[in-house]
Write a protein that holds these residues in place. Structure first.
Motif, PDB file in Angstrom:
ATOM      1  N   LYS A   9      42.825   6.331 -23.469  1.00 39.04           N
ATOM      2  CA  LYS A   9      42.930   5.014 -22.845  1.00 39.04           C
ATOM      3  C   LYS A   9      42.562   5.079 -21.369  1.00 39.04           C
ATOM      4  CE  LYS A   9      46.234   1.277 -22.037  1.00 39.04           C
ATOM      5  NZ  LYS A   9      47.620   0.804 -22.282  1.00 39.04           N
ATOM      6  N   SER A  10      42.936   6.170 -20.682  1.00 34.16           N
ATOM      7  CA  SER A  10      42.673   6.290 -19.241  1.00 34.16           C
ATOM      8  C   SER A  10      41.183   6.348 -18.917  1.00 34.16           C
ATOM      9  CB  SER A  10      43.379   7.523 -18.682  1.00 34.16           C
ATOM     10  OG  SER A  10      42.861   8.701 -19.287  1.00 34.16           O
ATOM     11  N   MET A  11      40.362   6.719 -19.893  1.00 34.99           N
ATOM     12  CA  MET A  11      38.905   6.785 -19.678  1.00 34.99           C
ATOM     13  C   MET A  11      38.258   5.408 -19.703  1.00 34.99           C
ATOM     14  SD  MET A  11      37.560   9.836 -22.089  1.00 34.99           S
ATOM     15  CE  MET A  11      38.174  11.514 -22.003  1.00 34.99           C
ATOM     16  N   ILE A  12      38.915   4.440 -20.322  1.00 31.41           N
ATOM     17  CA  ILE A  12      38.264   3.154 -20.582  1.00 31.41           C
ATOM     18  C   ILE A  12      38.318   2.278 -19.341  1.00 31.41           C
ATOM     19  CG2 ILE A  12      38.265   1.086 -22.012  1.00 31.41           C
ATOM     20  CD1 ILE A  12      39.408   2.770 -24.284  1.00 31.41           C
ATOM     21  N   PHE A  13      37.188   2.166 -18.685  1.00 36.92           N
ATOM     22  CA  PHE A  13      37.062   1.344 -17.478  1.00 36.92           C
ATOM     23  C   PHE A  13      37.013  -0.134 -17.844  1.00 36.92           C
ATOM     24  CE2 PHE A  13      34.136  -0.755 -14.429  1.00 36.92           C
ATOM     25  CZ  PHE A  13      34.879  -0.587 -13.258  1.00 36.92           C
ATOM     26  N   SER A  14      36.307  -0.436 -18.923  1.00 35.15           N
ATOM     27  CA  SER A  14      36.193  -1.818 -19.388  1.00 35.15           C
ATOM     28  C   SER A  14      35.765  -1.809 -20.845  1.00 35.15           C
ATOM     29  CB  SER A  14      35.170  -2.589 -18.548  1.00 35.15           C
ATOM     30  OG  SER A  14      34.991  -3.902 -19.019  1.00 35.15           O
ATOM     31  N   SER A  15      36.250  -2.794 -21.598  1.00 35.71           N
ATOM     32  CA  SER A  15      35.817  -2.942 -22.987  1.00 35.71           C
ATOM     33  C   SER A  15      35.895  -4.419 -23.332  1.00 35.71           C
ATOM     34  CB  SER A  15      36.718  -2.111 -23.917  1.00 35.71           C
ATOM     35  OG  SER A  15      36.205  -2.108 -25.231  1.00 35.71           O
ATOM     36  N   ARG A  16      34.752  -5.052 -23.395  1.00 38.26           N
ATOM     37  CA  ARG A  16      34.704  -6.505 -23.572  1.00 38.26           C
ATOM     38  C   ARG A  16      33.742  -6.895 -24.684  1.00 38.26           C
ATOM     39  NH1 ARG A  16      36.921  -9.333 -19.215  1.00 38.26           N
ATOM     40  NH2 ARG A  16      36.919 -11.009 -20.717  1.00 38.26           N
ATOM     41  N   GLN A  17      34.066  -8.002 -25.332  1.00 37.71           N
ATOM     42  CA  GLN A  17      33.145  -8.581 -26.309  1.00 37.71           C
ATOM     43  C   GLN A  17      31.899  -9.067 -25.574  1.00 37.71           C
ATOM     44  OE1 GLN A  17      33.652  -9.086 -29.742  1.00 37.71           O
ATOM     45  NE2 GLN A  17      31.518  -9.745 -29.797  1.00 37.71           N
ATOM     46  N   VAL A  76      15.597 -11.021 -23.651  1.00 37.75           N
ATOM     47  CA  VAL A  76      16.638 -10.214 -23.009  1.00 37.75           C
ATOM     48  C   VAL A  76      17.695 -11.175 -22.489  1.00 37.75           C
ATOM     49  CG1 VAL A  76      17.205  -8.711 -21.065  1.00 37.75           C
ATOM     50  CG2 VAL A  76      15.124  -8.309 -22.397  1.00 37.75           C
ATOM     51  N   VAL A  77      18.921 -10.944 -22.881  1.00 38.30           N
ATOM     52  CA  VAL A  77      20.043 -11.749 -22.394  1.00 38.30           C
ATOM     53  C   VAL A  77      20.734 -10.958 -21.294  1.00 38.30           C
ATOM     54  CG1 VAL A  77      22.178 -12.915 -23.001  1.00 38.30           C
ATOM     55  CG2 VAL A  77      20.305 -12.769 -24.665  1.00 38.30           C
ATOM     56  N   ALA A  78      20.705 -11.483 -20.070  1.00 33.95           N
ATOM     57  CA  ALA A  78      21.379 -10.845 -18.940  1.00 33.95           C
ATOM     58  C   ALA A  78      22.678 -11.603 -18.705  1.00 33.95           C
ATOM     59  CB  ALA A  78      20.499 -10.891 -17.695  1.00 33.95           C
ATOM     60  N   SER A  79      23.794 -10.978 -19.048  1.00 31.51           N
ATOM     61  CA  SER A  79      25.083 -11.659 -18.943  1.00 31.51           C
ATOM     62  C   SER A  79      25.953 -10.978 -17.892  1.00 31.51           C
ATOM     63  CB  SER A  79      25.797 -11.648 -20.295  1.00 31.51           C
ATOM     64  OG  SER A  79      26.031 -10.320 -20.725  1.00 31.51           O
ATOM     65  N   ARG A  80      26.949 -11.706 -17.434  1.00 34.97           N
ATOM     66  CA  ARG A  80      27.943 -11.095 -16.558  1.00 34.97           C
ATOM     67  C   ARG A  80      29.320 -11.607 -16.965  1.00 34.97           C
ATOM     68  NH1 ARG A  80      26.935 -13.861 -10.577  1.00 34.97           N
ATOM     69  NH2 ARG A  80      27.646 -15.964 -11.087  1.00 34.97           N
ATOM     70  N   VAL A  81      30.269 -10.687 -16.977  1.00 33.46           N
ATOM     71  CA  VAL A  81      31.640 -11.034 -17.360  1.00 33.46           C
ATOM     72  C   VAL A  81      32.585 -10.363 -16.378  1.00 33.46           C
ATOM     73  CG1 VAL A  81      31.034 -11.210 -19.801  1.00 33.46           C
ATOM     74  CG2 VAL A  81      31.905  -9.058 -18.902  1.00 33.46           C
ATOM     75  N   LYS A  82      33.797 -10.904 -16.276  1.00 30.05           N
ATOM     76  CA  LYS A  82      34.818 -10.249 -15.475  1.00 30.05           C
ATOM     77  C   LYS A  82      35.264  -8.975 -16.176  1.00 30.05           C
ATOM     78  CE  LYS A  82      35.320 -13.410 -12.219  1.00 30.05           C
ATOM     79  NZ  LYS A  82      35.093 -13.145 -10.787  1.00 30.05           N
ATOM     80  N   ARG A  83      35.563  -7.966 -15.357  1.00 30.70           N
ATOM     81  CA  ARG A  83      35.967  -6.696 -15.950  1.00 30.70           C
ATOM     82  C   ARG A  83      37.206  -6.875 -16.812  1.00 30.70           C
ATOM     83  NH1 ARG A  83      38.641  -1.750 -12.618  1.00 30.70           N
ATOM     84  NH2 ARG A  83      39.380  -0.579 -14.414  1.00 30.70           N
ATOM     85  N   GLY A  84      38.189  -7.595 -16.343  1.00 30.81           N
ATOM     86  CA  GLY A  84      39.366  -7.870 -17.151  1.00 30.81           C
ATOM     87  C   GLY A  84      40.290  -6.678 -17.309  1.00 30.81           C
ATOM     88  N   VAL A  85      41.376  -6.891 -18.005  1.00 30.27           N
ATOM     89  CA  VAL A  85      42.357  -5.838 -18.234  1.00 30.27           C
ATOM     90  C   VAL A  85      42.048  -5.128 -19.537  1.00 30.27           C
ATOM     91  CG1 VAL A  85      44.136  -7.037 -16.918  1.00 30.27           C
ATOM     92  CG2 VAL A  85      43.924  -7.467 -19.364  1.00 30.27           C
ATOM     93  N   TYR A  86      42.596  -3.936 -19.691  1.00 28.55           N
ATOM     94  CA  TYR A  86      42.381  -3.186 -20.929  1.00 28.55           C
ATOM     95  C   TYR A  86      42.903  -3.993 -22.120  1.00 28.55           C
ATOM     96  CZ  TYR A  86      43.008   0.128 -24.685  1.00 28.55           C
ATOM     97  OH  TYR A  86      42.969   0.745 -25.910  1.00 28.55           O
ATOM     98  N   GLY A  87      42.110  -4.026 -23.158  1.00 30.87           N
ATOM     99  CA  GLY A  87      42.515  -4.718 -24.366  1.00 30.87           C
ATOM    100  C   GLY A  87      42.012  -6.142 -24.459  1.00 30.87           C
ATOM    101  N   ASP A  88      41.491  -6.677 -23.341  1.00 33.84           N
ATOM    102  CA  ASP A  88      40.948  -8.036 -23.372  1.00 33.84           C
ATOM    103  C   ASP A  88      39.495  -7.963 -23.804  1.00 33.84           C
ATOM    104  OD1 ASP A  88      40.104 -10.597 -23.035  1.00 33.84           O
ATOM    105  OD2 ASP A  88      40.415 -10.677 -20.874  1.00 33.84           O
TER     106      ASP A  88
END
Length: 499
Positions: A146-154, A193-205
């Motif tokens: 879990k500590s390795m995961i900087f971000s994980s988003r849909q 090409v889809v260039a998107s941007r998202v907020k980093r958010g909290v782990y699990g979001d």
């Protein structure tokens, strides 16, 4: 007998002489009165000097009037001397007094003690020059945690995997930029090409969020970097452009575009500023021509740009001074491309030739360059470029090379484990400074399932690399339900690489 006239003349003469005598006496004795001082002291009143040392003494007196001239003397000239201005010089070890007088009215004294010269203090030891930080990727051998995961988003755009990512703000709510390559439903051509941007958010979001910009017929979006401009406070993305249709993919591009990021905007072929690379000369004097798949990564702190292109069987890694690239003047370049024919777009497939304005990067002399041979056999994953090319980055004096092959696990069928993901680090000459190291987390099926919320059907592939400060960031893309899933999750792993 004298006459009265003679007597009168003689009297007048005597009278004149008397007056002159009186006047003369007055002018010779009428002196200007002397200034009377009420007090006099020396500042300082005592002083200790080393042999050879000097000190200026100040006479302090009342009333404080101008034009006072003092006489200065030493009670022991062999020990201390003094000038007419009150500057004391220590001659030899001992003691003496400096006397300051104003006529016969007042005087003041300063006691002077002369001591031997002290030994000069030794020069302080210079602070040891810190050695270079040790570059290490030992953590890459660790399983996913879990500590390795900087971000994980849909991902913002369903149905296709992430190609690359970048960010400049690592805070919890900083933007992360992604590129995805979208395929046409009828032909399968990857035309957008889809260039998107998202907020980093909290782990699990892993919720779908953010916004997107659409780049049609640009290319594959394999490499992208984001630039935050201090000049205007806006964000720009650098991404390959003017791709040509090859099979189902838009590749073989010779240009990169720098584009203002504008959500919900759609561009076709290219946008913003254009940079062109068709050839370069290496350090041996050899000219390489007809370069394809031009794409860049940039270290904005050290102002270095890494261009990666290919010729038959070879990848070229070319390092440029970014400021010199930006200083190039635009010129006409001609591009011949095949594009269109996707059912989703309503266009016909055709080949066009057009001239555009671009900065010709190939006109510059590179800072350095080297090549990597593309391996013809993928059975030996210990060799550089034996896996699929997944990204490159430049940071400081190092170049980071990321490879990996996708794997898929289907329920009941086990794991097709072609999941090798590797990182290597080179210097500007191509010397390997960190050996080829396998990224264990990318094929850690058990922890991927648990931590990225995957089910028994699993797809995972390495995609994208960035370096920020002492940290290395590696991208992986996963599907929540196998190859056909539209639930694409972009996960970024964080490793500390300098110690």
């Amino acid at each position: 007998m004298w006459s009265n006239c003679v007597i009168m003349k003689r009297f007048a003469y005597i009278l004149i002489l008397s007056i002159l005598s009186i006047f003369s006496a007055c002018t010779t004795t009428d002196k200007e009165p002397e200034i009377v001082l009420n007090s006099l002291r020396l500042d300082p009143r005592s002083v200790t000097l080393e042999v050879g040392g000097t000190k200026s003494l100040k006479a302090v007196y009342e009333p404080d009037v101008e034009g006072i001239v003092f006489s200065w003397s030493s009670t022991n000239m062999a020990v201390v001397s003094v000038t007419e201005e009150g500057v004391v010089t220590a001659v030899a070890e001992g003691s003496a007094q400096i006397v300051c007088k104003y006529g016969e009215q007042v005087s003041a004294r300063c006691a002077v003690q002369v001591v031997p010269q002290s030994e000069p203090e030794p020069e302080p030891e210079p602070e040891p020059t810190p050695g270079p930080k040790k570059l290490t990727v030992e953590e890459l051998a660790a399983p996913l945690s879990k500590s390795m995961i900087f971000s994980s988003r849909q991902l913002r755009y369903p149905g296709t995997v992430m190609q690359c990512f970048d960010f400049y703000d690592s805070s919890q709510n900083g933007y992360i930029y992604f590129t995805q390559c979208g395929a046409d439903a009828t032909t399968g051509n990857k035309w957008i090409v889809v260039a998107s941007r998202v907020k980093r958010g909290v782990y699990g979001d892993a919720s779908v969020s953010g916004e997107a910009m659409y780049l049609r017929w640009f290319g594959h979006g394999t490499i992208m970097c984001v630039e935050h401009s201090e000049a205007d406070g806006k964000d720009y993305i650098w991404v390959n452009s003017n791709g040509t249709l090859s099979g189902a993919n838009y590749t073989n591009q010779k240009t990169v575009s720098r584009i203002l990021y504008e959500p919900n905007k759609t561009y076709e072929h290219r946008a913003g500023e254009h940079f062109y690379l068709d050839s370069y000369r290496d350090s041996t004097g050899k000219t390489w021509s007809n370069l394809l798949d031009f794409q860049v990564n940039i270290d904005f702190e050290t102002r270095r740009m890494l261009a990666v292109c290919r010729t038959s069987g070879v990848r070229h890694l070319i390092i440029y001074d970014l400021d010199k690239v930006l200083a190039l003047k635009e010129q006409d370049v001609t591009l011949t491309r095949t594009w269109g024919g996707e059912g989703d777009t309503g266009t016909t497939k055709h080949t066009t030739t057009e001239t555009i304005k671009a900065r010709n990067v190939g006109s510059l002399t590179p800072l350095s360059s080297f090549t990597l041979k593309i391996q013809s056999s993928t059975s030996d994953f210990s060799q550089t470029h034996s896996s699929s090319y997944q990204g490159h980055a430049i940071a400081g004096e190092y170049i980071y090379w990321y490879e990996g092959n996708a794997y898929e696990k289907k329920s009941g069928s086990g794991v097709y484990d072609n999941s090798q993901a590797y990182l290597e680090i080179f210097d500007y000459t191509g010397k390997r400074v960190v050996p080829r190291t396998r990224v264990a987390a990318v094929s850690d099926v058990e922890n991927l399932t648990a931590l990225v919320n995957l089910n028994t059907n699993l797809y995972c592939e390495a995609e994208g690399v960035q370096v920020k400060g002492d940290h290395l960031y590696l991208g992986i893309v996963t599907h929540k339900a196998g190859m056909t899933s539209k639930n694409r999750v972009a996960t970024i792993l964080e490793y500390k690489i300098f110690k």
